[in-house]
Motif scaffolding. Structure first.
Motif, PDB file in Angstrom:
ATOM      1  N   ALA A  14       2.589  70.364-125.380  1.00 53.81           N
ATOM      2  CA  ALA A  14       2.553  70.095-126.825  1.00 53.81           C
ATOM      3  C   ALA A  14       3.200  71.215-127.634  1.00 53.81           C
ATOM      4  N   LEU A  15       3.808  72.175-126.925  1.00 57.02           N
ATOM      5  CA  LEU A  15       4.336  73.375-127.584  1.00 57.02           C
ATOM      6  C   LEU A  15       5.284  73.059-128.742  1.00 57.02           C
ATOM      7  N   ALA A  16       6.228  72.145-128.501  1.00 56.56           N
ATOM      8  CA  ALA A  16       7.231  71.851-129.532  1.00 56.56           C
ATOM      9  C   ALA A  16       6.583  71.247-130.767  1.00 56.56           C
ATOM     10  N   GLU A  17       5.668  70.288-130.546  1.00 50.86           N
ATOM     11  CA  GLU A  17       5.005  69.613-131.650  1.00 50.86           C
ATOM     12  C   GLU A  17       4.140  70.597-132.454  1.00 50.86           C
ATOM     13  N   ILE A  18       3.441  71.477-131.736  1.00 51.42           N
ATOM     14  CA  ILE A  18       2.560  72.438-132.405  1.00 51.42           C
ATOM     15  C   ILE A  18       3.376  73.443-133.209  1.00 51.42           C
ATOM     16  N   THR A  19       4.474  73.909-132.661  1.00 47.97           N
ATOM     17  CA  THR A  19       5.340  74.841-133.385  1.00 47.97           C
ATOM     18  C   THR A  19       5.837  74.188-134.676  1.00 47.97           C
ATOM     19  N   GLY A  79       5.513  77.262-142.224  1.00 51.05           N
ATOM     20  CA  GLY A  79       6.273  78.462-142.571  1.00 51.05           C
ATOM     21  C   GLY A  79       6.271  79.531-141.509  1.00 51.05           C
ATOM     22  N   SER A  80       6.263  79.120-140.228  1.00 46.72           N
ATOM     23  CA  SER A  80       6.285  80.154-139.193  1.00 46.72           C
ATOM     24  C   SER A  80       7.592  80.048-138.417  1.00 46.72           C
ATOM     25  N   GLU A  81       8.154  81.199-138.006  1.00 44.00           N
ATOM     26  CA  GLU A  81       9.415  81.176-137.269  1.00 44.00           C
ATOM     27  C   GLU A  81       9.110  80.983-135.780  1.00 44.00           C
ATOM     28  N   ALA A  82       9.349  82.002-134.969  1.00 39.96           N
ATOM     29  CA  ALA A  82       9.076  81.825-133.539  1.00 39.96           C
ATOM     30  C   ALA A  82       7.672  82.311-133.213  1.00 39.96           C
ATOM     31  N   PRO A  83       6.781  81.440-132.771  1.00 40.39           N
ATOM     32  CA  PRO A  83       5.433  81.897-132.418  1.00 40.39           C
ATOM     33  C   PRO A  83       5.445  82.662-131.093  1.00 40.39           C
ATOM     34  N   THR A  84       4.410  83.487-130.898  1.00 46.69           N
ATOM     35  CA  THR A  84       4.249  84.174-129.626  1.00 46.69           C
ATOM     36  C   THR A  84       3.476  83.247-128.686  1.00 46.69           C
ATOM     37  N   ALA A 127      -2.715  67.127-132.136  1.00 52.76           N
ATOM     38  CA  ALA A 127      -1.575  67.400-131.258  1.00 52.76           C
ATOM     39  C   ALA A 127      -2.003  68.086-129.960  1.00 52.76           C
ATOM     40  N   GLY A 128      -3.300  68.396-129.867  1.00 52.14           N
ATOM     41  CA  GLY A 128      -3.792  68.966-128.618  1.00 52.14           C
ATOM     42  C   GLY A 128      -4.312  70.396-128.711  1.00 52.14           C
TER      43      GLY A 128
END
Ligand code: PRP
Ligand code: ZN
Length: 301
Positions: A239-244, A249-254, A286-287
């Motif tokens: 689900a990484l893409a959907e959650i990002t 307003g966040s860029e690249a999450p850790t 989204a999980g």
């Protein structure tokens, strides 16, 4: 921390009014500690080479233009009035707008007596308009192709119609309480205003320039922070893409592995906007699980 007095930065702030507390609070959050002078007109910075001058808001543009102060915090309404006045006098760049701040939202509006028929700007034709913003109002009338007389008031504009000095007014409105108390009705906005940071148009000596830049960066940081949150959550790797996408307003999450779980990861991100319950609910759908939202205290980019 004690450069020559001439190299200390002077910031002009409204002495008493809607911007005073917010302005001083902003400077405190930039790390400035100060003591108030006995005359209550200057706050001397104790830990930074910065002093704060407490003055009438209407005087702030002139103090910055004439380089008496290096920076000033003042409403866009006052800035626009002075900008037009100086333009009339042939000065095209009296001060530099550094940035808008996040407080002091209000608007400059026409207001008419409650019982007056008024359906739009065209009805201003031939009327007498009381205002403390004569340049803005004249400029507006010119652009609208209207002829009306402008009666200048330096304060208490709202009583002009009752005194028989004007038919309508053009004044600052925030809550609308002043208008209501004076049986006036808002009838059209000509300018939206917010507190703004301005800077002298003159070149700043090198000794001062570094601290000028530092304080401006810190102000950027303080404003970013008040709108930012740090979010931590667990999510299925799939689900990484959907959650990002859902993180506001966040860029690249850790993204970090979770011990013993190949299917799940931990995600940490700074959101440059408030995180509302609705967002958390969408993330959950989204999980996402184990969600934590924390305030951000300081930020420097
Ligand atoms: C403005 C305006 C009204 C009041 C309106 O004055 O002249 O008096 O605010 O606010 P409200 O809609 O919340 O009642 P301000 O306090 O900015 O003072 P100044 O124009 O004299 O500097
Ligand atoms: Zn004022």
């Amino acid at each position: 921390m004690t450069p020559e007095p001439a190299n200390r930065i002077k910031i002009a702030v409204q002495k008493s009014g809607r911007l005073t507390d917010h302005s001083l609070d902003l400077l405190s959050r930039c790390g400035l500690k100060y003591t108030k002078g006995r005359d209550q007109l200057i706050c001397f910075g104790e830990n930074l080479p910065i002093d704060v001058l407490l003055v009438r808001d209407d005087d702030i543009p002139a103090l910055v233009r004439e380089d008496v102060c290096d920076l000033g915090i003042v409403g866009a309404n006052v800035l626009e009035e002075r900008r037009l006045q100086y333009l009339d006098e042939g000065d095209e760049a009296p001060f530099v707008l550094v940035r808008e701040l996040d407080f002091g939202h209000c608007r400059l509006s026409f207001a008419v007596p409650e019982d007056m028929q008024f359906s739009g700007a065209a009805d201003l034709e031939g009327l007498r308009i009381a205002t403390s913003y004569p340049h803005i109002v004249r400029d507006y009338l010119r652009r609208e192709g209207l002829t009306a007389s402008v009666v200048e008031f330096s304060g208490a504009v709202e009583i002009a119609p009752r005194l028989g000095r004007a038919d309508v007014i053009c004044d600052l409105v925030s809550s609308g309480n002043t208008l209501r108390a004076n049986h006036l009705r808002e009838a059209g906005t000509i300018l939206s205003s917010v507190s703004s940071l301005i800077q002298t148009p003159k070149a700043v000596p090198a000794e001062k320039a570094e601290w000028m830049e530092r304080i401006k960066k810190r102000i950027d940081g303080v404003i970013q922070v008040s709108e930012s949150k740090y979010i931590m959550l667990h999510a299925p790797r799939s689900a990484l893409a959907e959650i990002t996408r859902l993180l506001p307003g966040s860029e690249a999450p850790t993204v970090m592995p979770l011990e013993g779980r190949d299917d799940k990861v931990a995600i940490h991100a700074v959101c440059r906007e408030n995180v509302f319950w609705e967002t958390l609910e969408e993330l959950k759908l989204a999980g996402a699980s184990s969600m934590l939202v924390l305030p951000v205290e300081k930020m420097l980019y």
